[in-house]
Design a protein around this motif. Structure first.
Motif, mmCIF file in Angstrom:
data_model
loop_
_atom_site.group_PDB
_atom_site.id
_atom_site.type_symbol
_atom_site.label_atom_id
_atom_site.label_comp_id
_atom_site.label_asym_id
_atom_site.label_seq_id
_atom_site.Cartn_x
_atom_site.Cartn_y
_atom_site.Cartn_z
ATOM 1 N N ASN A 40 0.817 -1.214 0.000
ATOM 2 C CA ASN A 40 0.000 0.000 0.000
ATOM 3 C C ASN A 40 0.847 1.258 0.000
ATOM 4 O OD1 ASN A 40 -3.173 -0.435 0.476
ATOM 5 N ND2 ASN A 40 -2.075 -2.129 1.434
ATOM 6 N N THR A 81 3.310 2.464 -4.087
ATOM 7 C CA THR A 81 2.454 2.348 -5.257
ATOM 8 C C THR A 81 3.313 2.309 -6.522
ATOM 9 O OG1 THR A 81 2.256 4.751 -5.388
ATOM 10 C CG2 THR A 81 0.610 3.590 -4.075
ATOM 11 N N ASP A 82 2.661 2.053 -7.642
ATOM 12 C CA ASP A 82 3.395 1.978 -8.911
ATOM 13 C C ASP A 82 4.156 3.271 -9.200
ATOM 14 O OD1 ASP A 82 2.441 -0.552 -9.233
ATOM 15 O OD2 ASP A 82 0.952 -0.049 -10.765
ATOM 16 N N SER A 133 3.585 8.186 4.248
ATOM 17 C CA SER A 133 2.369 7.389 4.390
ATOM 18 C C SER A 133 1.890 7.365 5.835
ATOM 19 C CB SER A 133 2.624 5.958 3.905
ATOM 20 O OG SER A 133 2.840 5.934 2.510
ATOM 21 N N TYR A 156 -6.202 0.413 4.257
ATOM 22 C CA TYR A 156 -5.265 -0.230 3.336
ATOM 23 C C TYR A 156 -5.921 -1.445 2.679
ATOM 24 C CZ TYR A 156 -0.981 2.385 4.348
ATOM 25 O OH TYR A 156 -0.019 3.357 4.430
ATOM 26 N N ARG A 197 -5.435 -3.353 -9.509
ATOM 27 C CA ARG A 197 -5.159 -1.949 -9.280
ATOM 28 C C ARG A 197 -6.325 -1.345 -8.494
ATOM 29 N NH1 ARG A 197 -1.194 0.324 -12.624
ATOM 30 N NH2 ARG A 197 -0.394 -1.085 -14.217
ATOM 31 N N ILE A 257 -5.895 4.869 -4.311
ATOM 32 C CA ILE A 257 -5.633 5.284 -2.941
ATOM 33 C C ILE A 257 -5.814 6.789 -2.895
ATOM 34 C CG2 ILE A 257 -3.931 5.385 -1.087
ATOM 35 C CD1 ILE A 257 -2.657 2.900 -2.198
ATOM 36 N N GLY A 262 -2.515 3.111 -7.649
ATOM 37 C CA GLY A 262 -2.548 1.813 -7.005
ATOM 38 C C GLY A 262 -1.262 1.053 -7.218
ATOM 39 N N THR A 263 -1.298 -0.213 -6.848
ATOM 40 C CA THR A 263 -0.117 -1.067 -6.945
ATOM 41 C C THR A 263 -0.444 -2.308 -7.756
ATOM 42 O OG1 THR A 263 0.540 -0.326 -4.730
ATOM 43 C CG2 THR A 263 1.664 -2.260 -5.626
#
Length: 304
Positions: free
Chosen positions: A142, A145-146, A183, A192, A266, A269, A285-286
């Motif tokens: 979380n 992220t990308d 974060s 999360y 994905r 957040i 997102g991740t």
């Protein structure tokens, strides 16, 4: 007097022999001690390269750099509750020279060392000129992220392009710490996303959608076979199947391989701030996938 003198000489000779024997024994013991010291020192160097949060099997860090990096990793763990680690490897270490060999190595390493608390790790293979940043565990997935991973990758790659492994390790830890701190300041951790449960549920769903049709197809095939056998039970079954196949009746024109071992999820957040490190890269997102060990991972890297 003659007898006494002879006895004295014999005693002197005997004492000399004893001293010589003891000297030889002491020399042997000294040699053994030296050999043990050499072996122990070599073992200590090897252990030093493989222990702690920094595993320098590639041999790129000085003892002072190892000590400093391990100290920074320990401070990170204490501050954020999950781990940061660094691996330098060679092709022989990871079992090959392909990108997938390096990725599998760091994912397996994270699964075996940090499966409970989660971690963000950096692998550097100077022999293949390849690096990879791996993220595992619900909290790190979380946090990183990308978009944040992309920034970290760019920073690491910039240092590695100058062949400065120590600087790459330092900037990696620094970026990881900045994003974790940000974060903690702004995120509601109770919100999360649970990537691990999502992937496990997706796998269970995919398995059910594959198994159920297979079972139905098998049942239908058995019914058809029994029906055909009952209708033709008096006919003699041919031993040669070529008579049943019309030439040119089967023509395979399409072949497709379906890869079913990776899932990408994905999720957004939400964020109300822009003042993160490097100008702010918090949103998004991740992308995650399941490792061979059954744990959710994310990551990326490349050649330099």
């Amino acid at each position: 007097m003659v007898v006494t003198e002879r006895l004295r000489k014999n005693c002197d000779i005997s004492s000399g022999k004893h001293r010589s024997a003891w000297a030889r024994i002491l020399a042997v013991l000294a040699g053994l001690a030296f050999a043990i010291a050499v072996i122990t020192g070599a073992s200590a160097l090897q252990v030093n390269a493989e222990t702690g949060s920094v595993s320098d099997l590639g041999g790129h860090f000085t003892s002072e750099e190892l000590q400093q990096l391990n100290s920074e990793c320990a401070d990170f763990s204490e501050a954020h509750g999950f781990e940061v680690f660094i691996l330098t490897v060679m092709d022989d270490t990871v079992g090959g020279d392909s990108d997938s060999d390096n990725i599998s190595y760091i994912e397996d390493y994270a699964d075996s060392h940090y499966a409970d608390e989660g971690a963000v790790g950096l692998l550097i293979n100077m022999e293949s000129r390849y690096y990879y940043i791996d993220v595992s565990g619900n909290v790190p997935l979380n946090v990183y992220t990308d978009s944040r991973q992309e920034v970290m990758q760019n920073d690491v790659e910039e240092e590695l392009s100058q062949f400065d492994v120590a600087a790459a390790a330092e900037v990696f830890i620094s970026d990881a710490d900045e994003y974790a701190t940000e974060s903690e300041q702004y995120d509601d951790t109770s919100q999360y996303y649970d990537y691990q449960s999502e992937l496990e549920g997706q796998q269970a769903y995919d398995a059910s959608t594959f198994i159920l049709p297979a079972i139905i197809a098998a049942v239908v095939a058995v019914i058809v076979l029994v029906s055909q056998l009952s209708r033709h039970h008096e006919k003699k079954i041919a031993r040669d199947a070529s008579g049943y196949v019309v030439p040119g009746s089967v023509d395979m024109t399409v072949h497709q391989d379906i890869f079913m071992n990776q899932y990408v999820t994905r999720v957004p957040i939400n964020t109300d701030h822009d003042d993160g490190p490097h100008g702010g890269h918090h949103g998004g997102g991740t992308s995650v996938h399941m490792s061979s060990g059954g744990h959710a991972h994310s990551g990326g890297g490349g050649h330099f």
